[in-house]
Each structure stands twice: as C-alpha cells, then as structure tokens.
Design an enzyme around this catalytic site. Structure first.
Site, PDB file in Angstrom:
ATOM      1  N   HIS A 105     -12.486   0.976   1.545  1.00 17.92           N
ATOM      2  CA  HIS A 105     -12.861   2.154   0.745  1.00 17.92           C
ATOM      3  C   HIS A 105     -13.935   2.941   1.494  1.00 17.92           C
ATOM      4  CE1 HIS A 105     -13.903   4.828  -2.329  1.00 17.92           C
ATOM      5  NE2 HIS A 105     -13.904   4.030  -3.366  1.00 17.92           N
ATOM      6  N   ARG A 143      -2.636  -2.045  -6.859  1.00 12.12           N
ATOM      7  CA  ARG A 143      -2.101  -2.889  -5.788  1.00 12.12           C
ATOM      8  C   ARG A 143      -2.523  -4.350  -5.969  1.00 12.12           C
ATOM      9  NH1 ARG A 143      -3.091  -4.492  -0.540  1.00 12.12           N
ATOM     10  NH2 ARG A 143      -5.286  -3.920  -0.504  1.00 12.12           N
ATOM     11  N   ASN A 151      -8.838   6.571  11.521  1.00  9.52           N
ATOM     12  CA  ASN A 151      -7.531   6.616  12.180  1.00  9.52           C
ATOM     13  C   ASN A 151      -7.724   6.624  13.692  1.00  9.52           C
ATOM     14  OD1 ASN A 151      -5.899   6.665   9.883  1.00  9.52           O
ATOM     15  ND2 ASN A 151      -5.886   8.897   9.768  1.00  9.52           N
ATOM     16  N   ARG A 170       0.848  -1.197   0.000  1.00  8.51           N
ATOM     17  CA  ARG A 170       0.000   0.000   0.000  1.00  8.51           C
ATOM     18  C   ARG A 170       0.879   1.241   0.000  1.00  8.51           C
ATOM     19  NH1 ARG A 170      -2.576  -3.954   2.810  1.00  8.51           N
ATOM     20  NH2 ARG A 170      -4.860  -4.026   2.918  1.00  8.51           N
ATOM     21  N   ARG A 180      -8.491  -4.005  10.136  1.00  9.29           N
ATOM     22  CA  ARG A 180      -7.045  -3.899   9.876  1.00  9.29           C
ATOM     23  C   ARG A 180      -6.522  -2.618  10.512  1.00  9.29           C
ATOM     24  NH1 ARG A 180      -3.438  -1.713   6.072  1.00  9.29           N
ATOM     25  NH2 ARG A 180      -1.571  -2.988   5.789  1.00  9.29           N
ATOM     26  N   PHE A 238      -2.981  15.575  -0.564  1.00  4.95           N
ATOM     27  CA  PHE A 238      -2.562  14.300   0.037  1.00  4.95           C
ATOM     28  C   PHE A 238      -1.238  13.772  -0.535  1.00  4.95           C
ATOM     29  CE2 PHE A 238      -2.990   9.636   0.820  1.00  4.95           C
ATOM     30  CZ  PHE A 238      -3.041   9.674   2.203  1.00  4.95           C
ATOM     31  N   ARG A 247     -11.010  11.193  -1.248  1.00  3.77           N
ATOM     32  CA  ARG A 247     -10.800   9.795  -0.871  1.00  3.77           C
ATOM     33  C   ARG A 247     -11.734   8.883  -1.664  1.00  3.77           C
ATOM     34  NH1 ARG A 247     -11.200   8.836   5.380  1.00  3.77           N
ATOM     35  NH2 ARG A 247     -10.045   6.939   4.881  1.00  3.77           N
ATOM     36  N   HIS A 290      -0.132   3.241   4.792  1.00  5.51           N
ATOM     37  CA  HIS A 290      -0.683   2.168   5.640  1.00  5.51           C
ATOM     38  C   HIS A 290      -0.200   0.792   5.187  1.00  5.51           C
ATOM     39  CE1 HIS A 290      -3.663   4.806   7.718  1.00  5.51           C
ATOM     40  NE2 HIS A 290      -3.591   5.488   6.591  1.00  5.51           N
TER      41      HIS A 290
HETATM   42 FE1  HDD Z   1      -6.323   6.948   3.336  1.00  3.04          FE
HETATM   43  C1  HDD Z   1      -5.313   3.742   2.965  1.00  3.04           C
HETATM   44  C2  HDD Z   1      -7.285   6.284   6.554  1.00  3.04           C
HETATM   45  C3  HDD Z   1      -6.977  10.305   3.846  1.00  3.04           C
HETATM   46  C4  HDD Z   1      -5.704   7.545   0.100  1.00  3.04           C
HETATM   47  N1  HDD Z   1      -6.300   5.339   4.517  1.00  3.04           N
HETATM   48  C5  HDD Z   1      -5.833   4.099   4.185  1.00  3.04           C
HETATM   49  C6  HDD Z   1      -5.984   3.202   5.285  1.00  3.04           C
HETATM   50  C7  HDD Z   1      -6.540   3.922   6.296  1.00  3.04           C
HETATM   51  C8  HDD Z   1      -6.737   5.266   5.814  1.00  3.04           C
HETATM   52  C9  HDD Z   1      -6.892   3.416   7.685  1.00  3.04           C
HETATM   53  C10 HDD Z   1      -5.574   1.745   5.318  1.00  3.04           C
HETATM   54  C11 HDD Z   1      -6.665   0.835   4.849  1.00  3.04           C
HETATM   55  C12 HDD Z   1      -6.237  -0.599   5.011  1.00  3.04           C
HETATM   56  O1  HDD Z   1      -6.028  -1.031   6.150  1.00  3.04           O
HETATM   57  O2  HDD Z   1      -6.110  -1.267   3.990  1.00  3.04           O
HETATM   58  N2  HDD Z   1      -6.934   8.080   4.896  1.00  3.04           N
HETATM   59  C13 HDD Z   1      -7.371   7.592   6.103  1.00  3.04           C
HETATM   60  C14 HDD Z   1      -7.951   8.676   6.877  1.00  3.04           C
HETATM   61  C15 HDD Z   1      -7.849   9.806   6.121  1.00  3.04           C
HETATM   62  C16 HDD Z   1      -7.219   9.430   4.874  1.00  3.04           C
HETATM   63  C17 HDD Z   1      -8.573   8.518   8.245  1.00  3.04           C
HETATM   64  C18 HDD Z   1      -8.307  11.208   6.422  1.00  3.04           C
HETATM   65  C19 HDD Z   1      -9.298  11.472   7.176  1.00  3.04           C
HETATM   66  N3  HDD Z   1      -6.307   8.627   2.201  1.00  3.04           N
HETATM   67  C20 HDD Z   1      -6.654   9.904   2.582  1.00  3.04           C
HETATM   68  C21 HDD Z   1      -6.658  10.767   1.425  1.00  3.04           C
HETATM   69  C22 HDD Z   1      -6.306   9.986   0.350  1.00  3.04           C
HETATM   70  C23 HDD Z   1      -6.090   8.650   0.865  1.00  3.04           C
HETATM   71  C24 HDD Z   1      -7.014  12.237   1.445  1.00  3.04           C
HETATM   72  C25 HDD Z   1      -6.161  10.330  -1.107  1.00  3.04           C
HETATM   73  C26 HDD Z   1      -6.648  11.364  -1.700  1.00  3.04           C
HETATM   74  N4  HDD Z   1      -5.557   5.862   1.839  1.00  3.04           N
HETATM   75  C27 HDD Z   1      -5.439   6.297   0.563  1.00  3.04           C
HETATM   76  C28 HDD Z   1      -5.007   5.220  -0.410  1.00  3.04           C
HETATM   77  C29 HDD Z   1      -4.900   3.975   0.521  1.00  3.04           C
HETATM   78  C30 HDD Z   1      -5.255   4.544   1.883  1.00  3.04           C
HETATM   79  C31 HDD Z   1      -3.831   5.562  -1.239  1.00  3.04           C
HETATM   80  C32 HDD Z   1      -3.608   3.174   0.472  1.00  3.04           C
HETATM   81  C33 HDD Z   1      -4.012   1.729   0.460  1.00  3.04           C
HETATM   82  C34 HDD Z   1      -5.446   1.743   0.256  1.00  3.04           C
HETATM   83  O3  HDD Z   1      -5.889   3.023   0.179  1.00  3.04           O
HETATM   84  O4  HDD Z   1      -6.165   0.781   0.140  1.00  3.04           O
HETATM   85  O5  HDD Z   1      -5.957   5.048  -1.400  1.00  3.04           O
END
Ligand code: HDD
Length: 712
Positions: free
Chosen positions: A341, A371, A150, A74, A114, A163, A360, A77
């Site tokens: 998601h 991925r 989070n 990822r 997770r 981001f 998001r 995370h």
């Molecule tokens: Fe995110 C993963 C939580 C903002 C893009 N995010 C990811 C995971 C968590 C969060 C817990 C891990 C999921 C797992 O266990 O597979 N993210 C947050 C929180 C945010 C946040 C609480 C703000 C309130 N995230 C955020 C933004 C973006 C992303 C603004 C993109 C514009 N996040 C991602 C991602 C991930 C991710 C790149 C990486 C792996 C996945 O999604 O599945 O899409």
C-alpha cells in the site's frame, strides 16, 4: 532452522516468521484438530463396495479445505514473484528525512520484494509485453514502509479516477476474454488513442523496457513525487529510484514470444535460481531531491505522474543498497498474501497532491479487503510489522491477536489510557502541514496539459537499435488492432512524437504516411468543459536527450549469473570444455551442457560430465550466449541435429555472444552469415575464453541485427 535461514539470521522479519512455519518432518499426518490419521487412502464406506458415509469427518475436512483453497487474484499485478532481503544505508540522509531506515547506517532493514506483470492472470507468461511492478516492503523499526512502484518512471494517466478505465481497456476483452496478458488488441489502443496523456508511458511500454531480460536487471521507480520530512519538520520533494547493479537489460520481442512458449516461468525461475545459487540480486536506492523553493522551476509539473525529472536536471543520489538473499518458503503464504500500500509510510516520508497517488491511497486497503477477505489482513505473518501493533481495533473475520486489555477505547481511565498516543519526539506520525487554499473543483491543472514533450525526450534518447525495436513493437501491436480508425488515430498521435516514427508505423499498417504533425483530440474531457481547456500541448523540454533513458548506457561489465549454453556431447575436447566451465564459474556465470542425449557425456580424455539439457528440453532463447568447443565426434553428432543448427542461428539472430573452438568453429562458420564487414560482432572464434566472456558481458551486439536477417 534451514541452512538458508542460518545464513540470514540477521533478518529480524525472517526470524519472526519462524513461529508461524510448519514442516511436518518426522511427524504423523493429522487432521486440523490434531487427530492422527490412520488411512489417507480410503473414505469411510458402508461395505467395501458401498456408498461413502457423511460421517467421514476426515474426508469432509480434507475436501472442504481443498474446495476453498483459492482466493481472488489481484485485479492488477496478479502474476508476481517474491523474495526476502535487506536494505543497508550508505550515509545518513538526515538533512532531508528523519526516517530511521534512511538515517541510521547501522541498521539492516528487512525487506520483502514482489515483482509482477500488470495485465495477465496469475498463471500468465512472464515475458508478456507489459509494465513490471516493483514493490518493496520495508519492515522498519518505526513500522512498515511500502514502496509500490514500477519499472517505468511514469504512468498512463494523470488522475486515479481513470484507472478502472485503463485497466478494463488493457485486460482481455469482455466478450471472449481474449487476449491474455497482452496489450495488442483493440480495446487497449482504442483507449490510448483517445487519451493523449498516455503517450509518454506508451513510448516506454513499446520499448524493450517492457520485456526485461531478468527481474534482477530492471530499474524501479516510485513514479510519483513524494515528500521527505526532516527532524526540524522541513520538507523536500523526492523521486525514488532503484538501480540494479547488474545493469538494465532486455530481450528482444521475437525472443520474448518464444520464451513464453519454452518457459512461461522464465523470470520467476531466474530470480529463484539466482538466489539459490548465492548470486544475490542487488539494487541501489537513489533519491532525486527537489527543494520546496524549486517546486515550480521545471517546464512540467512535478505532481504530474506522466513526467519524469531528467537526471541532467536533478541527479540521482545513491543512498543505500538492497540485497535479495532468501527465497520464500511458501508462495501462497508470502508472495500471494503480501499486501502492499503506497499509504504505508513512516515518519520522515509523506505524500504530495499528485492526483494519481491520492486515488491510490484509497484503493489498496480496499482491494485487500476483497482479496484477502478481512480487515485483519495485517495479521497475516508476512504483513506484520516487526515492531508490534497496539490499538483499539478489535474482532473481525479470522482475528488472530488475543487482546488482553480490559478496554478497547481511548480515552480510558481503566487501562490508564493505554495504548497511548505518541508525541512526535517519541516517533508519533504527524502529517506535513501543507498550506491549502482552494476551491473544491473537479478539474485538471493546466500545468498537466503538455502530453508530448517527454514522449519526444524518451524517443530521442533511444539508441538506433532501441528506436528500431520501439518502431517494430508499434507495428506489431497496432497490426493486431482490427479497427482501422483506431490505427489511424494512433498514427496521428505518433506524429506528435516523431514524424519518421509515425511514417514507419503508418507504412507497415498500410496507412497514408502523414506529412506533418496531426492535432490529436483529447477525449478525456468533462461533459461541460471546452475542448480548449483540456487540449493536448507539446511543451518545450529544455532537455532534448537524456542518457539515463537509454539502456545502451547501462552497466555492461559483468557476466555474473549469465547463462551460457555449451553445446557438447561425447568426444568433446576435454580441455576446451573444462576451461570454459571454470572461467564461467570464476565470473559467477552458469555454463550448462546442452547435449544430444540426457544423462552424462564422456569427453575425449574420458572425463564424465553431467548433461543439463538436450536440444529437446531447452532452447537458445533461454540463454545469454552459446559456446561450441571442438572435438570431432562431438561436433559431428551435434551438427547432425537440426535443432542444434537452429539453436546457434537463433542465438545469432538475437545478437548474443557466440564462441567456438576448432571443429566447433568450422561448423558455426558454415552456419552463420559473415556480415557485410567481415566477421560479425560478438562471434568469438578460436580466441582465448576470456575474450568470449567479455563478449557475454556486453549483453547483445545490436549492430548485427538484421544485417543480414536470418531465418530462425
Ligand atoms: Fe497499483 C497493485 C504499482 C496506480 C490500484 N500497483 C499494484 C502493484 C504495484 C502497483 C507494483 C502490485 C503490488 C503487489 O505486488 O502486491 N499502481 C502501481 C503504480 C501506479 C499504480 C506504480 C502508478 C504510479 N494502482 C494505481 C492506481 C490504482 C491502483 C491509480 C487505483 C486507483 N494497484 C491497485 C490495486 C492493486 C494494485 C487495485 C491490486 C492488488 C493490490 O493493489 O494489492 O489496489
């Protein structure tokens, strides 16, 4: 079925994973084509000492599969740990939502959770100073609902377009890929010092919340304001909270650094062991409900993800309980391949216009495509909903489903127009009809410009020990920053939070101590906009202190799952040892014998006990408390080991409960400082064992900290 599965056979998702499981028990080794393998030791060769033949399809298949075992981690995370469980509702929330798992109290909704760190790679340490991800996949009867939150209730940025910048700044620097899983470096603080909107979140990140004692002892927050929609179609705003029943507890930074060396899997192991031992982690789901009419009644914008809603203004109503009761069978298949998601919602829940959430909603499907490699990632067993999927999407890499319909379009007459749309009354999803009347613009609402009042609120709500830790964290992190202009800018930002905090940090950095609040410059401004339109403000928060923000006020009434090191070797006082072990077990704590040698020890009554660790194989930072029973032979042997002395002194430095009896007391009294006011808090000598265990439930005795500081 495994023993574990029988225990949880009420979990429909776990049952549905069974047909995909394979065990190999009592079976022959085979190729992927089912051919039994006779020789798994030697490749096919032209003669005993000759070259291997290309014809060796068995070796080719094995090596080819191995060559392709890795998938991209990822982007954030990457390091995570997962577990199965169930969610049970206390009382129907039908006034606010029609979501089945929040209205039907008879359901046991299966979940897969997770937890993760954000910045580090898959193999990085668990105890990095970082935000923790808290994701919950609810397998509801109406489809999958993903809570993707989070362990902190706010975020660094207000708009998702920032981001990639945030993550590029915090990840290892691009030229040398250093440092791993750490924010203490120039690019992170450069970015933060130019983005005053991150100040509130940075307070959380520098607090002990960023180094949890256990994944089981941290809160979870949905961060954004979401919507709940009831049967009548009426909407309320909501913030989601998870509150751990073991309380919210953290370690200290010195300890975190040492845990990273002693056991980089500390959190993963702790979660795994707790579930295996039947001490199932539990959280209550809480809702903060805000009516539509109250949307604008706060002195901040509820769409701004850098703000929380103080519990003094809107109470958190506990509505149900989540219990994690089963470890995954296979890390890759479940924990690695699970795809969350925030856009996976069910009828009764909807989005708001929080610009971070909106971004998001695009990002998470997109990232799974690279991925997990295919738009069919929803067919991976862990990602399948329990209620079936029926649509006209077809084909693609690694398609598993055999769609037998003669049609794959809609409308159709050949299949009588099935699969058919569902009426709202039949569970069809319909988006909340929010009125939008606006110009299309790239802009940030003026209501998002207060960047400091809640950073102040958080800081002012901390206990003295928490404030000290936060100050030390800033001193450490900024001390690692090489460029002085970045350090100075950060001190300037801190003057907006608290002048004393800024001064203490400035002093440690060898910078001029500020005399008053400095105006921070917001660099997150469009090229043609005026600074004034984006200027940071300090609003006036009605709430000055919020009790829920301090871990000092958390639950401290249990020793459940706490780890107690019992320093004992041959000749230990039998009664004292066994009394402690029994009492710990009765409270569901784990007492582990740390001895001078491995194998077994014999107590002074000749009873044999299994040794769990030696001073070589463990360390005090891996325990919550230390106990030294009496027994002359035992204590004499232990006190001769420098590592044993270090063990006790270090536990003292980290403010943990220490208990002792008889000769054990004589020894530790020589080792430990008295403290200025007589006996130090949390050091329980020659007392009934229950008194010591009560001290363990207190987690730490911060009043002991640095009074006097001990070298360990
Ligand atoms: Fe995110 C993963 C939580 C903002 C893009 N995010 C990811 C995971 C968590 C969060 C817990 C891990 C999921 C797992 O266990 O597979 N993210 C947050 C929180 C945010 C946040 C609480 C703000 C309130 N995230 C955020 C933004 C973006 C992303 C603004 C993109 C514009 N996040 C991602 C991602 C991930 C991710 C790149 C990486 C792996 C996945 O999604 O599945 O899409």
């Amino acid at each position: 079925m495994k023993e574990n599965d029988k225990k949880n056979s009420q979990n429909e998702k776990v049952d549905k994973l069974q047909p995909f499981s394979e065990n190999g028990d009592q079976e022959h080794l085979s190729t992927n084509q089912g051919l039994k393998i006779n020789d798994n030791q030697n490749s096919l060769k032209a003669g005993e000492r000759g070259p291997t033949l290309l014809e060796d399809f068995i070796m080719r298949e094995k090596i080819t599969h191995f060559d392709h075992e890795r998938i991209p981690e990822r982007i954030v995370h990457a390091r995570g740990s997962g577990a199965h469980g169930i969610f049970e509702l206390y009382e129907s929330q039908q006034n606010y939502t029609k979501a089945g798992f929040l209205t039907d109290t008879s359901r046991k909704t299966p979940v897969f959770v997770r937890f993760s760190t954000v910045a580090g790679s898959r193999g990085s340490t668990d105890l990095a100073r970082d935000v923790r991800g808290f994701s919950v996949k609810f397998y509801t009867e109406e489809g999958i609902y993903d809570f993707v939150g989070n362990n902190m209730p706010v975020f660094f940025i207000q708009d998702a377009i920032k981001f990639p910048d945030l993550i590029h700044a915090v990840k290892p620097e691009p030229h040398n890929e250093i440092p791993q899983a750490a924010s203490a470096h120039d690019t992170f603080w450069d970015f933060i010092s130019l983005m005053p909107e991150s100040t509130h979140m940075v307070m959380w990140l520098m607090s002990d919340r960023a180094i949890p004692r256990s994944l089981r002892m941290m809160e979870g927050f949905g961060v954004h304001t979401f919507r709940l929609i009831n049967e009548a179609g009426a909407s309320s705003f909501v913030k989601f909270h998870w509150k751990p029943l073991l309380g919210v507890h953290s370690v200290v930074w010195d300890e975190a650094k040492k845990i990273s060396g002693n056991d980089p899997d500390f959190h993963r192991r702790d979660l795994w062991d707790a579930i295996e031992s039947g001490t199932f982690p539990e959280w209550e789901l809480g809702l903060q409900i805000i009516s539509e009419e109250d949307e604008h009644k706060f002195d901040f914008d509820i769409l701004d993800p850098t703000k929380l809603i103080p519990e003094e203004l809107v109470p958190v109503i506990p509505v149900g309980k989540m219990t994690l009761n089963r470890n995954p069978d296979n890390f890759f298949a479940e924990t690695e391949q699970v795809a969350f998601h925030p856009g996976h919602i069910v009828p009764g829940i909807d989005f708001t216009n929080d610009p971070l959430l909106q971004g998001r909603l695009f990002s998470y499907t997109d990232t799974q495509l690279s991925r997990l490699g295919s738009p069919n990632f929803h067919e991976i067993p862990i990602n399948r909903p329990i209620n079936g999927v029926h649509n006209n999407q077809r084909d693609g890499h690694m398609r598993q489903t055999i769609n037998t319909s003669k049609t794959s379009y809609e409308p159709n007459s050949i299949s009588e127009n099935y699969p058919a749309q569902a009426k709202v009354a039949d569970g069809g999803f319909s988006s909340y009809e929010e009125r939008i009347d606006a110009r299309k613009i790239r802009a940030r609402s003026e209501s998002f410009r207060d960047h400091f009042s809640q950073a102040k609120l958080f800081y002012n709500s901390q206990s003295e020990a928490e404030k000290n830790h936060l100050t030390d964290a800033l001193r450490f992190e900024l001390g690692k920053v090489e460029r002085e202009e970045i350090r100075k800018r950060m001190v300037g930002i801190l003057t907006q939070v608290d002048l004393e905090l800024a001064s203490k940090v400035a002093e440690a950095l060898g910078l001029e101590v500020p005399s008053g609040p400095e105006k921070p410059i917001n660099h997150s401004v469009p090229a043609d906009a005026s600074q004034e339109d984006y200027e940071s403000k300090t609003g006036s928060s009605k709430i000055k202190v919020s009790a829920a923000l301090s871990m000092e006020n958390t639950i401290k009434d249990t020793i459940k799952s706490r780890q107690i090191a019992v320093l004992a070797t041959d000749g230990v006082n039998s009664e004292q040892l066994q009394e402690l072990i029994k009492a710990a077990q009765a409270g569901s704590a784990q007492a582990k014998i740390v001895a001078t040698h491995n194998g077994h020890i014999k107590d002074d009554k000749g009873v044999i006990h299994k040794v769990d660790f030696t001073f070589l194989t463990t360390a005090s930072v891996l325990f919550d408390a230390v106990y030294v029973p009496g027994g002359k032979l035992s204590v004499n042997a232990i006190k001769a080991e420098a590592d044993a002395q270090h063990f006790v002194v270090e536990a003292f430095k980290h403010c943990k409960a220490i208990g002792s009896q008889a000769e054990g007391t004589e020894w530790i009294s020589q080792l430990l400082p008295d403290g200025s006011n007589g006996k130090p808090a949390g050091v329980i000598t020659n007392q009934p064992v229950q008194k010591f265990l009560n001290a363990v439930s207190q987690h730490r005795f911060w009043e002991r900290e640095k009074k006097p500081d001990v070298p360990a």
